[in-house]
Design a protein around this motif. Structure first.
Motif, PDB file in Angstrom:
ATOM      1  N   LEU A 131     -92.118-123.523 -78.826  1.00 50.32           N
ATOM      2  CA  LEU A 131     -92.068-124.390 -78.569  1.00 50.32           C
ATOM      3  C   LEU A 131     -93.329-125.796 -78.270  1.00 50.32           C
ATOM      4  O   LEU A 131     -92.828-126.397 -78.219  1.00 50.32           O
ATOM      5  N   LYS A 132     -93.960-125.197 -77.512  1.00 51.21           N
ATOM      6  CA  LYS A 132     -95.139-126.104 -77.355  1.00 51.21           C
ATOM      7  C   LYS A 132     -95.650-126.321 -78.485  1.00 51.21           C
ATOM      8  O   LYS A 132     -96.193-127.804 -78.361  1.00 51.21           O
ATOM      9  N   MET A 133     -95.440-125.867 -79.135  1.00 47.90           N
ATOM     10  CA  MET A 133     -96.688-126.532 -80.402  1.00 47.90           C
ATOM     11  C   MET A 133     -95.613-127.648 -80.774  1.00 47.90           C
ATOM     12  O   MET A 133     -95.741-128.256 -81.708  1.00 47.90           O
ATOM     13  N   LYS A 134     -93.637-127.837 -80.920  1.00 44.10           N
ATOM     14  CA  LYS A 134     -92.791-128.651 -81.311  1.00 44.10           C
ATOM     15  C   LYS A 134     -93.617-129.565 -80.396  1.00 44.10           C
ATOM     16  O   LYS A 134     -93.365-130.692 -81.197  1.00 44.10           O
ATOM     17  N   LYS A 135     -93.739-129.712 -79.756  1.00 48.99           N
ATOM     18  CA  LYS A 135     -94.295-130.903 -78.621  1.00 48.99           C
ATOM     19  C   LYS A 135     -95.429-132.233 -78.706  1.00 48.99           C
ATOM     20  O   LYS A 135     -96.195-131.433 -79.417  1.00 48.99           O
ATOM     21  N   THR A 141    -100.978-120.168 -84.558  1.00 52.43           N
ATOM     22  CA  THR A 141    -100.115-121.866 -86.207  1.00 52.43           C
ATOM     23  C   THR A 141     -98.480-120.785 -85.262  1.00 52.43           C
ATOM     24  O   THR A 141     -98.308-120.244 -85.257  1.00 52.43           O
ATOM     25  N   LYS A 142     -97.562-121.523 -86.598  1.00 47.02           N
ATOM     26  CA  LYS A 142     -96.231-121.459 -85.235  1.00 47.02           C
ATOM     27  C   LYS A 142     -96.139-120.163 -87.842  1.00 47.02           C
ATOM     28  O   LYS A 142     -95.203-119.022 -86.606  1.00 47.02           O
TER      29      LYS A 142
END
Length: 90
Positions: A86-90, A49-50
């Motif tokens: 960054l991948k999580m934000k996509k 997670t973040k």
């Protein structure tokens, strides 16, 4: 791995499965460490997670300050953590 219906409510919740201990370091609670059949997958989910990325960055900083990793290793690991974020934000 068990089905999602069989997972405990705390599954993947970073603050429940890897909370900050009294000494300022994160610790796995005893009930998770010894008694949970999905502890490894649970902790992996929490760290993906973040907030988990932030924990990883904290570990990198502590290792750097303690002299356990070099400048280039620190840079590389922080870059990897940043990319996962960054991948999580996509």
């Amino acid at each position: 791995m068990t089905s999602n219906d069989e997972l405990p409510d705390c599954f993947g919740d970073l603050e429940k499965v890897f909370p900050m201990g009294p000494n300022g370091l994160r610790e796995t609670p005893e009930q998770c460490f010894y008694h949970c059949p999905v502890k490894t997958n649970c902790l992996q989910q929490a760290m993906a997670t973040k907030n988990g990325i932030q924990v990883e960055e904290e570990v990198i900083e502590r290792s750097s300050k303690a002299g356990a990793i070099s400048f280039f290793e620190r840079w590389s690991r922080k870059k990897q953590a940043y990319r996962r974020g960054l991948k999580m934000k996509k």
